[in-house]
Design an enzyme around this catalytic site. Structure first.
Site, PDB file in Angstrom:
ATOM      1  NE  ARG A 196       9.216  15.857   6.457  1.00 18.27           N
ATOM      2  CZ  ARG A 196       9.220  14.820   5.626  1.00 18.27           C
ATOM      3  NH1 ARG A 196       8.622  13.698   5.974  1.00 18.27           N
ATOM      4  NH2 ARG A 196       9.797  14.893   4.448  1.00 18.27           N
TER       5      ARG A 196
ATOM      6  CG  ASP B  15       2.598   4.574  -2.733  1.00 18.56           C
ATOM      7  OD1 ASP B  15       1.399   4.312  -2.645  1.00 18.56           O
ATOM      8  OD2 ASP B  15       3.068   5.284  -3.645  1.00 18.56           O
TER       9      ASP B  15
ATOM     10  CG  ASP C  82       6.879  15.682   3.170  1.00 18.83           C
ATOM     11  OD1 ASP C  82       6.872  14.446   2.974  1.00 18.83           O
ATOM     12  OD2 ASP C  82       7.445  16.479   2.409  1.00 18.83           O
TER      13      ASP C  82
ATOM     14  N   GLY D 199      10.444  10.641   7.111  1.00 19.55           N
ATOM     15  CA  GLY D 199       9.062  10.408   7.530  1.00 19.55           C
ATOM     16  C   GLY D 199       8.862   9.569   8.774  1.00 19.55           C
TER      17      GLY D 199
ATOM     18  CD  GLU E 219       9.533   3.847   4.424  1.00 16.53           C
ATOM     19  OE1 GLU E 219      10.011   4.770   5.111  1.00 16.53           O
ATOM     20  OE2 GLU E 219       9.726   3.721   3.207  1.00 16.53           O
ATOM     21  CG  ASP E 220       7.088   7.566   5.756  1.00 18.94           C
ATOM     22  OD1 ASP E 220       7.479   6.639   5.027  1.00 18.94           O
ATOM     23  OD2 ASP E 220       7.128   8.762   5.392  1.00 18.94           O
TER      24      ASP E 220
ATOM     25  CE  LYS F 273      -0.788   5.904   0.082  1.00 20.88           C
ATOM     26  NZ  LYS F 273      -0.312   6.904  -0.908  1.00 20.88           N
TER      27      LYS F 273
ATOM     28  CG  PHE G 174      -0.642  12.493  -0.849  1.00 23.03           C
ATOM     29  CD1 PHE G 174       0.549  11.879  -1.210  1.00 23.03           C
ATOM     30  CD2 PHE G 174      -0.588  13.668  -0.117  1.00 23.03           C
ATOM     31  CE1 PHE G 174       1.781  12.429  -0.849  1.00 23.03           C
ATOM     32  CE2 PHE G 174       0.640  14.232   0.255  1.00 23.03           C
ATOM     33  CZ  PHE G 174       1.816  13.603  -0.117  1.00 23.03           C
TER      34      PHE G 174
HETATM   35  P1  5GP Z   1       7.289   3.449  -2.298  1.00 21.52           P
HETATM   36  O1  5GP Z   1       8.685   3.211  -2.768  1.00 21.52           O
HETATM   37  O2  5GP Z   1       6.720   2.380  -1.421  1.00 21.52           O
HETATM   38  O3  5GP Z   1       6.377   3.725  -3.479  1.00 21.52           O
HETATM   39  O4  5GP Z   1       7.319   4.829  -1.562  1.00 21.52           O
HETATM   40  C1  5GP Z   1       7.404   5.015  -0.211  1.00 21.52           C
HETATM   41  C2  5GP Z   1       7.663   6.482   0.066  1.00 21.52           C
HETATM   42  O5  5GP Z   1       6.797   7.316  -0.723  1.00 21.52           O
HETATM   43  C3  5GP Z   1       7.319   6.821   1.504  1.00 21.52           C
HETATM   44  O6  5GP Z   1       8.427   6.623   2.355  1.00 21.52           O
HETATM   45  C4  5GP Z   1       6.905   8.275   1.395  1.00 21.52           C
HETATM   46  O7  5GP Z   1       8.043   9.109   1.437  1.00 21.52           O
HETATM   47  C5  5GP Z   1       6.289   8.399   0.015  1.00 21.52           C
HETATM   48  N1  5GP Z   1       4.805   8.266   0.072  1.00 21.52           N
HETATM   49  C6  5GP Z   1       4.060   7.284  -0.458  1.00 21.52           C
HETATM   50  N2  5GP Z   1       2.751   7.487  -0.243  1.00 21.52           N
HETATM   51  C7  5GP Z   1       2.660   8.638   0.471  1.00 21.52           C
HETATM   52  C8  5GP Z   1       1.546   9.366   1.025  1.00 21.52           C
HETATM   53  O8  5GP Z   1       0.350   9.035   0.934  1.00 21.52           O
HETATM   54  N3  5GP Z   1       1.862  10.515   1.720  1.00 21.52           N
HETATM   55  C9  5GP Z   1       3.151  10.957   1.865  1.00 21.52           C
HETATM   56  N4  5GP Z   1       3.310  12.084   2.540  1.00 21.52           N
HETATM   57  N5  5GP Z   1       4.214  10.281   1.354  1.00 21.52           N
HETATM   58  C10 5GP Z   1       3.969   9.136   0.662  1.00 21.52           C
END
Ligand code: 5GP
Length: 178
Positions: A168, A106, A162, A48, A102-103, A134, A155
C-alpha cells in the site's frame, strides 16, 4: 525497470506516481466544475482509498467534507450481488451530494451494495470516483462517473492497493507478473 517482490509474487512497475497525480488532478478539475456552489461529502472506502482520497482532496478548491467507511468482509454473495455491511458512517447523508472515493472497481458488486445502502439515507446525489476501473470484469452495471484509469483485467498493487496487506505504501502502481 526493477521488479519488486511482495510475499511470494513478483510485480512490475506499470504506472508512475507522476502519471497518477496527473490523472487525479484531471478528476479533481472535473469535480470542481461539477460541484461548483455545492458542498460535497467525499466518502472514502478504506483501506485502499487513502492515497487517492488525500491527493483528490488537496486538488479540490470547493467547500467539501470527507469521511471514511469500511466494508465488512464478505458475508456471502447472492444473485443480486455482494452482501457487505458498511461500517463507520456517523453523519447523516440526507440531502447531501455524496462522492464515493474507491480504489478500484472490479466486478462492481462492492459499489452496487454500497449504493443501495447509501440510497436508504436519502442523499441528494451519489457519484462514484474510483482510481481504477476494470471494465472487462464488471458483473453489474455500475456507473463510475469519475475514474482516473481504466485498466485491463490484471491484479495491481501500490498507491494504497495491497497484496495480502503489503504494497500500500508504494508511490507507483505495479502489475503482478504471471
Ligand atoms: P469489486 O466488488 O468491484 O469486485 O471489488 C472491489 C475491491 O476488490 C477493491 O476495493 C479492492 O479491494 C479489490 N480489488 C479488485 N481488484 C483489485 C486489484 O487488481 N488489486 C487489488 N490490490 N485489489 C483489488
Amino acid at each position: 525497470m526493477s521488479n519488486i517482490k511482495l510475499h511470494d509474487r513478483e510485480f512490475v512497475r506499470t504506472i508512475s506516481n507522476e502519471e497518477i497525480v496527473a490523472e487525479v488532478k484531471r478528476v479533481a478539475a472535473a469535480m470542481n466544475r461539477d460541484y461548483a456552489g455545492k458542498r460535497p461529502l467525499l466518502l472514502g472506502v478504506l483501506n485502499g482509498c487513502f492515497m487517492f482520497a488525500a491527493e483528490l482532496m488537496r486538488n479540490l478548491d470547493l467547500e467539501c467534507e470527507v469521511s471514511f467507511v469500511k466494508l465488512s468482509s464478505y458475508q456471502g454473495v447472492d444473485s443480486t450481488g455482494a452482501v457487505r455491511e458498511m461500517l463507520g458512517l456517523s453523519e447523516s447523508i440526507a440531502g447531501r451530494d455524496v462522492i464515493i472515493v474507491e480504489d478500484i472497481v472490479d466486478t462492481g458488486l462492492t459499489m452496487k451494495s454500497m449504493l443501495e445502502t447509501l440510497e436508504a439515507g436519502n442523499p441528494a446525489s451519489v457519484a462514484i470516483a474510483s482510481l481504477f476501473v476494470k471494465p472487462s470484469r464488471l458483473q453489474v452495471p455500475v456507473t463510475v462517473k469519475y475514474s482516473a484509469f481504466t485498466i485491463p483485467d490484471r491484479f495491481i498493487v501500490g498507491y494504497g492497493l495491497d497484496y495480502d496487506g503489503l504494497g500500500r505504501n508504494l508511490p507507483d502502481v505495479y502489475d503482478v507478473v504471471e
